[in-house]
Design an enzyme around this catalytic site. Structure first.
Site, PDB file in Angstrom:
ATOM      1  N   SER A 175       6.477  -0.630   3.661  1.00 41.95           N
ATOM      2  CA  SER A 175       7.282  -1.149   2.506  1.00 41.95           C
ATOM      3  C   SER A 175       8.816  -1.441   2.973  1.00 41.95           C
ATOM      4  O   SER A 175       9.141  -1.109   4.117  1.00 41.95           O
ATOM      5  CB  SER A 175       7.383  -0.142   1.458  1.00 41.95           C
ATOM      6  OG  SER A 175       6.102   0.314   1.060  1.00 41.95           O
TER       7      SER A 175
HETATM    8  N1  SAH Z   1       3.888   4.098   2.103  1.00 38.86           N
HETATM    9  C1  SAH Z   1       3.621   3.310   3.444  1.00 38.86           C
HETATM   10  C2  SAH Z   1       3.268   1.720   2.769  1.00 38.86           C
HETATM   11  C3  SAH Z   1       2.269   1.737   1.724  1.00 38.86           C
HETATM   12  S1  SAH Z   1       1.310   0.121   1.929  1.00 38.86           S
HETATM   13  C4  SAH Z   1       4.624   3.217   4.338  1.00 38.86           C
HETATM   14  O1  SAH Z   1       5.475   3.949   4.326  1.00 38.86           O
HETATM   15  O2  SAH Z   1       4.403   2.621   5.481  1.00 38.86           O
HETATM   16  C5  SAH Z   1       0.113   0.762   0.750  1.00 38.86           C
HETATM   17  C6  SAH Z   1      -1.049   1.875   1.549  1.00 38.86           C
HETATM   18  O3  SAH Z   1      -1.764   2.157   0.331  1.00 38.86           O
HETATM   19  C7  SAH Z   1      -1.908   0.983   2.502  1.00 38.86           C
HETATM   20  O4  SAH Z   1      -2.033   1.499   3.682  1.00 38.86           O
HETATM   21  C8  SAH Z   1      -3.284   0.944   1.804  1.00 38.86           C
HETATM   22  O5  SAH Z   1      -4.587   1.282   2.570  1.00 38.86           O
HETATM   23  C9  SAH Z   1      -3.080   2.144   0.951  1.00 38.86           C
HETATM   24  N2  SAH Z   1      -4.083   2.458  -0.104  1.00 38.86           N
HETATM   25  C10 SAH Z   1      -4.691   1.478  -1.038  1.00 38.86           C
HETATM   26  N3  SAH Z   1      -5.361   2.004  -1.921  1.00 38.86           N
HETATM   27  C11 SAH Z   1      -5.442   3.428  -1.804  1.00 38.86           C
HETATM   28  C12 SAH Z   1      -6.177   4.376  -2.362  1.00 38.86           C
HETATM   29  N4  SAH Z   1      -6.979   4.408  -3.349  1.00 38.86           N
HETATM   30  N5  SAH Z   1      -5.916   5.826  -1.691  1.00 38.86           N
HETATM   31  C13 SAH Z   1      -5.135   5.826  -0.839  1.00 38.86           C
HETATM   32  N6  SAH Z   1      -4.590   5.104  -0.118  1.00 38.86           N
HETATM   33  C14 SAH Z   1      -4.777   3.717  -0.602  1.00 38.86           C
END
Ligand code: SAH
Length: 230
Positions: free
Chosen positions: A65
Site C-alpha cells: 500500500s
Molecule cells: N498490507 C500489505 C498490502 C496488502 S495488498 C502490505 O503492507 O504490503 C492486499 C493483499 O491481500 C494481497 O497480498 C492479497 O494477496 C491479499 N488477499 C486478498 N484476499 C485475501 C484473503 N481472502 N485472505 C488473505 N489475504 C488476502
C-alpha cells in the site's frame, strides 16, 4: 516527476508532508512510520522508489500500500500498546510491521506488548513477508497465517482492532464476530475494483455496529469466501 532516491531524505519529506496535510497526527503513529524501513519491504527493482508515496508491485499482481494509506489507516484504528490486532492481507508485511511498532514497541516489557496476527492467501507472499519480518526482528510480535482472511482467525479471537488491506464487497461476518466489544475495524468497501470507501466500524455491543465512511481509496480485491468471486 523529480525523484530523489536517497531514502533517508525522501522518507523525511514524505513524513513531513503527511504531518502537514493532517494525515499523520499521533506521535506514536509518526514514530512507527519513521522506524519501519519501507525500503526493506519493496522488491529489489523498486527499492529506489521505496519512499515515493504510491502503491508498489509485490508478486502476482498484488501491491504494497501507499505510505499515506498505511498512515491514515493506522490513525483511524486508534491503536494502543497491548492491543491484539488482526490484519487481512499481509502482502509484503510492511503494514503489519508499522502496527507492531505501535502495539508492541521494543522498549515496552514483554507482558505489556500486544501482538499482530496477519493473514495472507497467496503462498509466495506469505514467504516474502516471513523473510522480511524475520530479517527485521518482528517474528515474536507478528504471526503470519496462510489462509483465507475473509474468515478471520478464530484461534486468537477476539481482537481489539481489525484491518482489511484488500477491497471487500461487504464486511465479512466472521470479522464482525471476532471483534471485541468496543473494538474497531477499518475496511475498504465497494463493488468497483477501482474505487472503494474506506470504512470505520465500531462494535458497540454484540449486535450493534457504528459504520462510517471516511473517504475514497483504491485497493486490490479481497478474495476468498466473503471476497469478490471471479
Ligand atoms: N498490507 C500489505 C498490502 C496488502 S495488498 C502490505 O503492507 O504490503 C492486499 C493483499 O491481500 C494481497 O497480498 C492479497 O494477496 C491479499 N488477499 C486478498 N484476499 C485475501 C484473503 N481472502 N485472505 C488473505 N489475504 C488476502
Amino acid at each position: 516527476m523529480y525523484l530523489n532516491t536517497n531514502s533517508s531524505y525522501t522518507k523525511e519529506r514524505v513524513i513531513k508532508r503527511l504531518v502537514e496535510e493532517g494525515i499523520l497526527k499521533s506521535p506514536h503513529v509518526i514514530r512507527a512510520m519513521i522506524k519501519v524501513p519501507r525500503e526493506q519491504f519493496v522488491l529489489q527493482e523498486y527499492k529506489k522508489y521505496a519512499w515515493v508515496d504510491t502503491p508498489l508491485p509485490t508478486f502476482k499482481g498484488q501491491t504494497i500500500s501507499a505510505i499515506h494509506m498505511v498512515a491514515w489507516m493506522n490513525e483511524l484504528l486508534d491503536l494502543k500498546v497491548g492491543h491484539k490486532v488482526l490484519e487481512i492481507g499481509t502482502g509484503s508485511g510492511y503494514h503489519a510491521a508499522t502496527i507492531a511498532e505501535i502495539v508492541a514497541p521494543e522498549d515496552v516489557s514483554d507482558d505489556l506488548k500486544g501482538h499482530v496476527y496477519t493473514i495472507e492467501i497467496i503462498k509466495e507472499l506469505v514467504e516474502l513477508a516471513k523473510q522480511n519480518l524475520s530479517r527485521l526482528n518482528y517474528s515474536t510480535r507478528i504471526t503470519i497465517i496462510h489462509s483465507d482472511g475473509s474468515l478471520g482467525y478464530p484461534e486468537a479471537a477476539p481482537y481489539d482492532r481489525i484491518l482489511v488491506t484488500a477491497a471487500a464487497p461487504q464486511i465479512p461476518p466472521p470479522l464482525l464476530s471476532q471483534l471485541k466489544i468496543g473494538g474497531k475495524m477499518v475496511i475498504p468497501l465497494g463493488t468497483w475494483s477501482f474505487y472503494q470507501e474506506l470504512t470505520l466500524v465500531e462494535k458497540k455491543s454484540e449486535n450493534d455496529f457504528k459504520i462510517k465512511s471516511v473517504g475514497g481509496c483504491v485497493f486490490v480485491p479481497l478474495k476468498g469466501e466473503y471476497g469478490f468471486k471471479n
